[in-house]
Scaffold this active site. Structure first.
Site, PDB file in Angstrom:
ATOM      1  N   HIS A   1      10.353 -10.251  -0.820  1.00 16.74           N
ATOM      2  CA  HIS A   1       9.469  -9.088  -0.850  1.00 16.74           C
ATOM      3  C   HIS A   1       9.535  -8.468   0.551  1.00 16.74           C
ATOM      4  O   HIS A   1       9.728  -9.192   1.537  1.00 16.74           O
ATOM      5  CB  HIS A   1       8.003  -9.468  -1.066  1.00 16.74           C
ATOM      6  CG  HIS A   1       7.694 -10.250  -2.290  1.00 16.74           C
ATOM      7  ND1 HIS A   1       7.855 -11.603  -2.373  1.00 16.74           N
ATOM      8  CD2 HIS A   1       7.169  -9.865  -3.486  1.00 16.74           C
ATOM      9  CE1 HIS A   1       7.464 -12.016  -3.557  1.00 16.74           C
ATOM     10  NE2 HIS A   1       7.048 -10.985  -4.262  1.00 16.74           N
TER      11      HIS A   1
ATOM     12  N   ASP B   1       7.515 -10.369   3.031  1.00 14.75           N
ATOM     13  CA  ASP B   1       7.985 -11.692   3.459  1.00 14.75           C
ATOM     14  C   ASP B   1       8.832 -11.550   4.710  1.00 14.75           C
ATOM     15  O   ASP B   1       8.847 -12.430   5.572  1.00 14.75           O
ATOM     16  CB  ASP B   1       8.882 -12.354   2.395  1.00 14.75           C
ATOM     17  CG  ASP B   1       8.238 -12.403   1.033  1.00 14.75           C
ATOM     18  OD1 ASP B   1       7.003 -12.483   0.976  1.00 14.75           O
ATOM     19  OD2 ASP B   1       8.974 -12.355   0.026  1.00 14.75           O
TER      20      ASP B   1
HETATM   21  C1  XLS Z   1       4.421 -14.476  -9.025  1.00 15.00           C
HETATM   22  C2  XLS Z   1       5.775 -13.971  -9.175  1.00 15.00           C
HETATM   23  C3  XLS Z   1       6.418 -13.399  -7.921  1.00 15.00           C
HETATM   24  C4  XLS Z   1       7.632 -12.600  -8.271  1.00 15.00           C
HETATM   25  C5  XLS Z   1       8.080 -11.660  -7.221  1.00 15.00           C
HETATM   26  O1  XLS Z   1       3.868 -15.162  -9.878  1.00 15.00           O
HETATM   27  O2  XLS Z   1       6.560 -14.971  -9.715  1.00 15.00           O
HETATM   28  O3  XLS Z   1       6.708 -14.415  -7.020  1.00 15.00           O
HETATM   29  O4  XLS Z   1       8.704 -13.427  -8.610  1.00 15.00           O
HETATM   30  O5  XLS Z   1       7.111 -10.714  -6.928  1.00 15.00           O
END
Ligand code: XLS
Ligand code: NI
Ligand code: NI
Length: 442
Positions: free
Chosen positions: A107, A110
């Site tokens: 993201h 991140d």
């Molecule tokens: C959360 C999601 C997230 C997505 C990416 O539950 O899995 O991590 O994979 O935004």
């Protein structure tokens, strides 16, 4: 892939993780994942396209609803956000190259912390994009997908693209634009939308139809912008039924496929399916894979597992060989993942605090998936599994059954046939036999 270090070594004491085979006693080696081994015409590396998730592995703090941080990182110490982000990128590429994963996913948030100033954020993500680009070039690791975190900031508490306040939706759009710019600049192969806050807490204050139309509109803007800027990859939607909102619009694979069809988005989108999201929706992982595969929309996987006892989104690393063998049969039957890979959207437990724990977690996950690939391949070679499934439908392969499938029979014809032929013989579904057959190859 050679180990890529920054100014310092963060994962000291652990070298490159190598394949040593099932008999090894070395806990820091692969027993099953042998990246160059050819299975069914492709190497394991090509089949599985493993990715490390930036958010869990390099940002996860161990926080839970009852307690704060338990995981402290030496790359998270500098006060300047850009310097801190560069340290994190150094640590990330050290880990990615030591574990030997060909891909990573992130993201925007991140990669670097954002402030409450859109232009400042644009500068930060651009600086980090340049930094990561160099790391990719030096290591050979690639970006499987990028995404924008549209759920952590308090402005998104009522939704991002589906927020009732247009001013908030503009911030969602701004973040998507910047995350797309980063993904495109890094040669990212896909872009993900997970709608964590795209849903509602209560229908009493929610115009569901309007919110979903806004969501579709945002997706269209994203596609138009990305295509204009040379992005040729896939967009994925990642279904999840709830958590953090009470009800999320991207509930499960079938719901998302209906939404994409309704809004004419099927050409650009397919699905990123997560194990623990399937189980939260009351499905098996295999069910979600099959729904997507049947629609030609099986794009990518977020690998993890839930907890059988409490039903939360615990995002544990995968370790169930039976589950993954059945999943792999569906993936192989579908011809593999279309454009995507297997991303470990999984976190070690908050009390797994040793540096080695990050490695044990990923080694275990990569090994169980690789082993499932080998078992599924053996099942396919053996042929009985497919034969039993196919034979079950043999009555539609010729005669009146085939005429029905072609659309050549009427309801009256069915009445005639039922009346003439009388009560059908019972036919066993042979579930236990098939379960034993799978087990035989494990
Ligand atoms: C959360 C999601 C997230 C997505 C990416 O539950 O899995 O991590 O994979 O935004
Ligand atoms: Ni999840
Ligand atoms: Ni996920």
């Amino acid at each position: 892939m050679d180990i890529l270090l920054g100014d310092r070594e963060y994962f000291k004491g652990v070298g490159q993780i190598k394949y040593e085979g099932p008999e090894t006693d070395n806990p820091l080696a692969f027993r099953w994942y042998d990246e160059n081994r050819v299975v069914g015409g492709k190497t394991m590396k090509e089949h599985l396209r493993f990715a490390v998730a930036y958010w869990h592995t390099f940002c996860g703090s161990g926080l839970d609803p009852f307690g704060g941080q338990t995981l402290f990182y030496p790359w998270d110490e500098k006060s300047d956000p850009v310097a801190r982000a560069k340290d994190k990128a150094d640590a990330a590429f050290e880990f990615i190259t030591k574990i030997g994963a060909p891909y990573y996913c992130f993201h925007d948030l991140d990669v670097v912390d954002y402030a409450d100033d859109v232009r400042e954020n644009e500068g930060r993500i651009k600086t980090l994009t340049d930094y990561l680009k160099q790391k990719q070039a030096d290591s050979g690791a690639k970006l499987l997908w990028g995404t924008a975190n549209l759920f952590s900031h308090h402005r998104y508490m009522n939704g991002a693209s589906t927020n009732p306040d247009f001013a908030v939706a503009t911030h969602a759009g701004a973040q998507i634009k910047m995350a797309l710019d980063a993904t495109i600049a890094l040669g990212g192969e896909n872009y993900v939308f997970w709608g964590g806050r795209e849903g509602y807490m209560t229908l009493l204050n929610t115009d569901m139809k309007r919110e979903q139309e806004h969501f579709a509109q945002m997706l269209k803007l994203a596609v138009a912008y990305a295509r204009q800027n040379g992005f040729q990859g896939k967009f994925f939607i990642e279904p999840k039924p709830c958590e953090p909102t009470k009800h999320q619009y991207d509930y499960d694979a079938a719901t998302v496929i209906g939404f994409l069809r309704q809004h004419d988005l099927l050409d650009d989108f397919s699905l990123n399916l997560e194990v623990n999201h399937a189980t939260l929706a009351g499905h098996t992982f295999q069910h979600e894979l099959q729904v997507a595969a049947d629609a030609g929309l099986l794009g990518s996987i977020d690998a993890n597992r839930g907890d059988y006892q409490n039903g939360w989104d615990t995002d544990q690393f995968p370790n169930d060989l039976m589950e993954w063998t059945q999943a792999m049969l569906i993936i192989l039957d579908a011809g593999g993942l279309a454009g995507g890979g297997i991303n470990f959207d999984a976190k070690r437990r908050r009390n797994s605090t040793d540096v080695e724990d990050i490695f044990h977690a990923h080694i275990g996950g990569m090994d169980v998936v690789a082993r499932a690939l080998l078992v599924a391949d053996k099942i396919i070679q053996n042929g009985e599994y497919h034969k039993i499934r196919k034979d079950r439908y043999a009555s539609f392969d010729g005669g009146k059954g085939a005429a029905f499938e072609k659309g050549d029979l009427s309801l009256e014809d069915l009445f005639q046939l039922a009346a003439e032929n009388g009560e059908p013989a019972t036919t066993s579904g042979r579930q236990e036999y098939l379960e034993n057959l799978i087990n035989k190859f494990i």
